[in-house]
Scaffold this motif. Sequence first.
Motif, short mmCIF file in Angstrom:
data_model
loop_
_atom_site.label_atom_id
_atom_site.label_comp_id
_atom_site.label_asym_id
_atom_site.label_seq_id
_atom_site.Cartn_x
_atom_site.Cartn_y
_atom_site.Cartn_z
N LEU A 176 0.83 -1.21 0.00
CA LEU A 176 0.00 0.00 0.00
C LEU A 176 0.87 1.27 0.00
O LEU A 176 0.61 2.21 -0.75
CB LEU A 176 -0.91 -0.03 1.24
CG LEU A 176 -1.78 1.19 1.50
CD1 LEU A 176 -2.82 1.34 0.40
CD2 LEU A 176 -2.48 1.08 2.84
N LEU A 177 1.91 1.27 0.83
CA LEU A 177 2.78 2.44 0.90
C LEU A 177 3.49 2.67 -0.44
O LEU A 177 3.59 3.80 -0.91
CB LEU A 177 3.81 2.28 2.03
CG LEU A 177 3.23 2.33 3.45
CD1 LEU A 177 4.29 1.98 4.48
CD2 LEU A 177 2.63 3.71 3.76
N LYS A 178 3.93 1.58 -1.05
CA LYS A 178 4.59 1.71 -2.36
C LYS A 178 3.61 2.23 -3.41
O LYS A 178 3.98 3.01 -4.28
CB LYS A 178 5.15 0.37 -2.80
CG LYS A 178 6.45 0.02 -2.13
CD LYS A 178 6.99 -1.21 -2.82
CE LYS A 178 8.27 -1.70 -2.24
NZ LYS A 178 8.59 -3.03 -2.78
N GLU A 179 2.38 1.76 -3.33
CA GLU A 179 1.35 2.21 -4.27
C GLU A 179 1.07 3.70 -4.08
O GLU A 179 0.91 4.44 -5.05
CB GLU A 179 0.09 1.35 -4.09
CG GLU A 179 -1.13 1.78 -4.89
CD GLU A 179 -0.88 1.97 -6.38
OE1 GLU A 179 0.03 1.31 -6.93
OE2 GLU A 179 -1.58 2.80 -7.00
N GLU A 180 1.01 4.15 -2.82
CA GLU A 180 0.79 5.59 -2.55
C GLU A 180 1.94 6.42 -3.13
O GLU A 180 1.74 7.50 -3.66
CB GLU A 180 0.68 5.85 -1.04
CG GLU A 180 -0.56 5.26 -0.39
CD GLU A 180 -1.86 5.89 -0.87
OE1 GLU A 180 -1.89 7.11 -1.09
OE2 GLU A 180 -2.85 5.15 -1.04
N ARG A 181 3.15 5.89 -2.96
CA ARG A 181 4.30 6.58 -3.50
C ARG A 181 4.19 6.69 -5.03
O ARG A 181 4.43 7.71 -5.64
CB ARG A 181 5.58 5.84 -3.09
CG ARG A 181 6.87 6.45 -3.60
CD ARG A 181 7.37 5.79 -4.86
NE ARG A 181 7.95 4.50 -4.65
CZ ARG A 181 9.23 4.32 -4.34
NH1 ARG A 181 10.01 5.33 -4.17
NH2 ARG A 181 9.69 3.10 -4.21
N ARG A 182 3.78 5.56 -5.65
CA ARG A 182 3.69 5.52 -7.11
C ARG A 182 2.59 6.46 -7.63
O ARG A 182 2.78 7.21 -8.56
CB ARG A 182 3.40 4.08 -7.56
CG ARG A 182 3.68 3.82 -9.04
CD ARG A 182 3.01 2.54 -9.51
NE ARG A 182 1.56 2.55 -9.32
CZ ARG A 182 0.71 3.24 -10.06
NH1 ARG A 182 1.14 3.97 -11.05
NH2 ARG A 182 -0.58 3.20 -9.80
N SER A 183 1.43 6.42 -6.95
CA SER A 183 0.30 7.17 -7.48
C SER A 183 0.32 8.65 -7.09
O SER A 183 -0.18 9.48 -7.83
CB SER A 183 -1.02 6.53 -7.04
OG SER A 183 -1.12 6.57 -5.64
N SER A 184 0.89 8.98 -5.93
CA SER A 184 0.81 10.39 -5.52
C SER A 184 2.17 11.02 -5.23
O SER A 184 2.24 12.17 -4.80
CB SER A 184 -0.10 10.53 -4.29
OG SER A 184 0.52 9.94 -3.18
N GLY A 185 3.26 10.28 -5.46
CA GLY A 185 4.59 10.87 -5.26
C GLY A 185 4.94 11.07 -3.79
O GLY A 185 5.82 11.87 -3.45
#
Length: 248
Positions: A176-185
């Motif tokens: 989830l944290l990696k996805e947040e990084r990917r989608s919102s920087g």
Amino acid sequence: MTIPVLQVTNLQKRFGDFAAVDGISFSMKPGEILGLLGPNGAGKTTTIQMLLGLITPTTGSIQIFGLDLSSNRETILQQVNFSSTYISMPQALTVEENLWVVARLYGLTDIARRVNEIVKKLEMEDFCHKVTRKLSSGQMTRITLAKALLTEPKILFLDEPTASLDPDIAEKIRALLKEERRSSGLSILYTSHNMREMEEMSDRIIFLQRGKIVAEGTAQEIVTRFGQADLEEVFLKLARESRIGGKP
Ligand SMILES: Nc1ncnc2c1ncn2[C@@H]1O[C@H](COP(=O)(O)OP(=O)(O)O)[C@@H](O)[C@H]1O
Ligand SMILES: [Mg+2]
């Protein structure tokens, strides 16, 4: 050159004669996941507390989004959030009520939708109506993460975010944290004693020992530099030296 979202210069925190954090400098790029590693007492939590403005540095400076934290605290903290085991929440409120309180404090809009979304993302459906006092430590960890992600921050400071989670939910949180990084920087600075997690999650690792940075780089660079088999071996070597008071 990208402007760092976080720039720490010569940061020091003394408690009496003792320097818990002893003159550290580092920066974090937008969208970077930075791991803060080090044995117990190395100064990780003290560093994070200074980055959040919860304690005042003895010397040194902290710039976030190019602004000085000491004089722009409110502006900066609107776009920053954190999770740690040391935050306390009103124990008599339910999980969902606590999330509403946070949303209101940050002046969020469309709160019901956002709270629902975060409850789903963190798979908290089965305990979101429980009072906070009755949560297990793993559930507590998830509510503090939910609180942190709810405000859609640009930087997250996470102090041992997966410490009390079972391996399955810990893995989901990392994804989830990696996805947040990917989608919102989102940029993330976090601490962990899980070496596999450190290797898997971190773009870069900062190794603290007795308040000082003793190594910095990718997991692979650090492993190579210390001539060890993996990060766990590097950690054991440095932590043991730290305990016997030897030099790195
Ligand atoms: N308020 C305080 N007063 C005195 N010493 C403190 C205080 N907070 C932390 N320390 C000391 O600073 C050192 C670093 O602590 P901490 O930052 O919590 O380490 P870590 O999170 O890396 O385990 C420890 O030796 C700790 O005992
Ligand atoms: Mg700590």
